[in-house]
Design a protein around this motif. Structure first.
Motif, PDB file in Angstrom:
ATOM      1  N   VAL A   1       0.851  -1.189   0.000  1.00  0.00           N
ATOM      2  CA  VAL A   1       0.000   0.000   0.000  1.00  0.00           C
ATOM      3  C   VAL A   1       0.886   1.239   0.000  1.00  0.00           C
ATOM      4  CG1 VAL A   1      -1.801   1.263   1.247  1.00  0.00           C
ATOM      5  CG2 VAL A   1      -1.781  -1.256   1.298  1.00  0.00           C
ATOM      6  N   ALA A   2       0.656   2.118  -0.965  1.00  0.00           N
ATOM      7  CA  ALA A   2       1.371   3.398  -1.006  1.00  0.00           C
ATOM      8  C   ALA A   2       0.555   4.420  -0.221  1.00  0.00           C
ATOM      9  CB  ALA A   2       1.536   3.873  -2.448  1.00  0.00           C
ATOM     10  N   CYS A   3       1.208   5.171   0.653  1.00  0.00           N
ATOM     11  CA  CYS A   3       0.562   6.246   1.411  1.00  0.00           C
ATOM     12  C   CYS A   3       0.941   7.572   0.772  1.00  0.00           C
ATOM     13  CB  CYS A   3       1.000   6.220   2.869  1.00  0.00           C
ATOM     14  SG  CYS A   3       0.373   4.808   3.769  1.00  0.00           S
ATOM     15  N   LEU A   4      -0.059   8.295   0.325  1.00  0.00           N
ATOM     16  CA  LEU A   4       0.151   9.570  -0.340  1.00  0.00           C
ATOM     17  C   LEU A   4      -0.550  10.661   0.462  1.00  0.00           C
ATOM     18  CD1 LEU A   4      -0.752   8.253  -3.897  1.00  0.00           C
ATOM     19  CD2 LEU A   4       1.535   8.513  -2.947  1.00  0.00           C
ATOM     20  N   PHE A   5       0.170  11.706   0.816  1.00  0.00           N
ATOM     21  CA  PHE A   5      -0.395  12.818   1.571  1.00  0.00           C
ATOM     22  C   PHE A   5      -0.749  13.944   0.612  1.00  0.00           C
ATOM     23  CE2 PHE A   5       1.704  10.415   4.817  1.00  0.00           C
ATOM     24  CZ  PHE A   5       0.904  10.582   5.931  1.00  0.00           C
ATOM     25  N   ALA A   6      -1.970  14.462   0.753  1.00  0.00           N
ATOM     26  CA  ALA A   6      -2.450  15.551  -0.098  1.00  0.00           C
ATOM     27  C   ALA A   6      -2.658  16.798   0.759  1.00  0.00           C
ATOM     28  CB  ALA A   6      -3.765  15.138  -0.750  1.00  0.00           C
ATOM     29  N   ALA A   7      -2.431  17.952   0.173  1.00  0.00           N
ATOM     30  CA  ALA A   7      -2.625  19.213   0.885  1.00  0.00           C
ATOM     31  C   ALA A   7      -3.353  20.195  -0.015  1.00  0.00           C
ATOM     32  CB  ALA A   7      -1.282  19.789   1.315  1.00  0.00           C
ATOM     33  N   ASN A   8      -4.159  21.053   0.614  1.00  0.00           N
ATOM     34  CA  ASN A   8      -4.882  22.082  -0.117  1.00  0.00           C
ATOM     35  C   ASN A   8      -5.122  23.246   0.836  1.00  0.00           C
ATOM     36  OD1 ASN A   8      -6.551  23.687  -1.619  1.00  0.00           O
ATOM     37  ND2 ASN A   8      -8.124  22.131  -1.968  1.00  0.00           N
ATOM     38  N   ASP A   9      -4.487  24.361   0.564  1.00  0.00           N
ATOM     39  CA  ASP A   9      -4.625  25.541   1.425  1.00  0.00           C
ATOM     40  C   ASP A   9      -6.007  26.178   1.344  1.00  0.00           C
ATOM     41  OD1 ASP A   9      -2.014  25.242   2.232  1.00  0.00           O
ATOM     42  OD2 ASP A   9      -1.218  26.650   0.745  1.00  0.00           O
ATOM     43  N   LYS A  10      -6.771  25.844   0.322  1.00  0.00           N
ATOM     44  CA  LYS A  10      -8.066  26.497   0.102  1.00  0.00           C
ATOM     45  C   LYS A  10      -9.250  25.676   0.583  1.00  0.00           C
ATOM     46  CE  LYS A  10      -6.243  29.070  -3.722  1.00  0.00           C
ATOM     47  NZ  LYS A  10      -5.847  28.963  -5.083  1.00  0.00           N
ATOM     48  N   GLY A  11      -9.005  24.525   1.190  1.00  0.00           N
ATOM     49  CA  GLY A  11     -10.113  23.681   1.651  1.00  0.00           C
ATOM     50  C   GLY A  11      -9.652  22.257   1.848  1.00  0.00           C
ATOM     51  N   PRO A  12     -10.608  21.343   1.942  1.00  0.00           N
ATOM     52  CA  PRO A  12     -10.244  19.937   2.153  1.00  0.00           C
ATOM     53  C   PRO A  12      -9.402  19.404   0.995  1.00  0.00           C
ATOM     54  CG  PRO A  12     -12.638  20.244   2.237  1.00  0.00           C
ATOM     55  CD  PRO A  12     -12.034  21.540   1.830  1.00  0.00           C
ATOM     56  N   ALA A  13      -8.396  18.647   1.319  1.00  0.00           N
ATOM     57  CA  ALA A  13      -7.521  18.088   0.286  1.00  0.00           C
ATOM     58  C   ALA A  13      -8.153  16.879  -0.395  1.00  0.00           C
ATOM     59  CB  ALA A  13      -6.183  17.693   0.904  1.00  0.00           C
ATOM     60  N   LEU A  14      -9.069  16.210   0.299  1.00  0.00           N
ATOM     61  CA  LEU A  14      -9.693  15.008  -0.249  1.00  0.00           C
ATOM     62  C   LEU A  14     -11.201  15.080  -0.099  1.00  0.00           C
ATOM     63  CD1 LEU A  14      -7.411  12.259   1.341  1.00  0.00           C
ATOM     64  CD2 LEU A  14      -7.307  13.123  -0.990  1.00  0.00           C
ATOM     65  N   LYS A  15     -11.893  14.529  -1.077  1.00  0.00           N
ATOM     66  CA  LYS A  15     -13.345  14.397  -0.997  1.00  0.00           C
ATOM     67  C   LYS A  15     -13.722  13.010  -1.493  1.00  0.00           C
ATOM     68  CE  LYS A  15     -14.757  19.188  -1.347  1.00  0.00           C
ATOM     69  NZ  LYS A  15     -15.688  20.116  -1.991  1.00  0.00           N
ATOM     70  N   HIS A  16     -14.813  12.502  -0.942  1.00  0.00           N
ATOM     71  CA  HIS A  16     -15.364  11.224  -1.383  1.00  0.00           C
ATOM     72  C   HIS A  16     -16.871  11.426  -1.469  1.00  0.00           C
ATOM     73  CE1 HIS A  16     -15.591   6.930  -1.998  1.00  0.00           C
ATOM     74  NE2 HIS A  16     -16.567   6.886  -1.120  1.00  0.00           N
ATOM     75  N   GLY A  17     -17.428  11.209  -2.636  1.00  0.00           N
ATOM     76  CA  GLY A  17     -18.853  11.447  -2.814  1.00  0.00           C
ATOM     77  C   GLY A  17     -19.222  12.910  -2.632  1.00  0.00           C
ATOM     78  N   GLY A  18     -18.264  13.806  -2.862  1.00  0.00           N
ATOM     79  CA  GLY A  18     -18.509  15.223  -2.733  1.00  0.00           C
ATOM     80  C   GLY A  18     -18.312  15.772  -1.330  1.00  0.00           C
ATOM     81  N   TYR A  19     -17.989  14.899  -0.372  1.00  0.00           N
ATOM     82  CA  TYR A  19     -17.822  15.323   1.016  1.00  0.00           C
ATOM     83  C   TYR A  19     -16.350  15.242   1.425  1.00  0.00           C
ATOM     84  CZ  TYR A  19     -22.847  14.786   1.192  1.00  0.00           C
ATOM     85  OH  TYR A  19     -24.191  14.906   0.938  1.00  0.00           O
ATOM     86  N   PRO A  20     -15.909  16.182   2.256  1.00  0.00           N
ATOM     87  CA  PRO A  20     -14.524  16.122   2.745  1.00  0.00           C
ATOM     88  C   PRO A  20     -14.299  14.842   3.553  1.00  0.00           C
ATOM     89  CG  PRO A  20     -15.537  18.228   3.310  1.00  0.00           C
ATOM     90  CD  PRO A  20     -16.624  17.341   2.789  1.00  0.00           C
TER      91      PRO A  20
END
Length: 173
Positions: free
Chosen positions: A12-31
């Protein structure tokens, strides 16, 4: 009980995401804090892993150690070996040795075949305006109550299992 993903050599690769303007990840449109996906066969050819775990770096940094471990456990629980089996090991005379062999289905690359697993429950989506108009009659409350009941039952079962292990002769937590 299913073999552990580690037993099958799942990577399993672990990837970290960042976003200064809001949630970095969404699933089904939700953070979401994290999500995991099985890597396609085509991508397994070029990548050195079987699944990708995406984590919101900002939210991750706010978690305590126990919350981080629970998050990883939750996400890894969304993938399982597609098919696995247990069979007795036989000796030269075709007699059972008392040992068990564990195996699993592989893909065309010889990597463990994986499947996605939904959670045991879901609160679904919700609308603040519906709750404002209907109060506790809103489906949002019923969905949350069901999830709370299920989580409390799982917690009680886990605590009972710990207590049973601790009170067994020679047992410990």
């Amino acid at each position: 009980m299913a073999p552990d993903l580690r037993d099958a050599g799942v990577k399993v690769a672990c990837l970290f995401a960042a976003n200064d303007k809001g949630p970095a990840l969404k699933h089904g449109g939700y953070p979401v804090l994290a999500c995991i996906k099985i890597v396609s066969l085509k991508d397994r050819v070029t990548k050195a892993h079987d699944a990708e775990l995406l984590i919101d770096a900002g939210a991750w940094n706010d978690l305590r150690y126990g919350q981080r471990v629970a998050t990883l456990d939750h996400e890894l629980s969304h993938i399982r070996l597609k098919n696995f089996w247990r069979r007795p090991v036989l000796d030269r005379d075709n007699q059972p040795t008392g040992q068990t062999e564990v195996g699993w289905e592989s893909d065309d690359l010889g990597r463990p075949a994986l499947k996605s697993v939904p959670g045991d429950w879901s609160a679904g989506d919700g609308f603040a305006a519906v709750v404002a108009r209907h109060g506790r009659d809103a489906i949002e409350f019923r969905n949350l109550a069901t999830c709370t009941r299920e989580a409390e039952a799982a917690l009680a079962a886990g605590q009972a299992a710990l207590l049973e292990r601790a009170t067994r002769p020679g047992g410990s937590l």
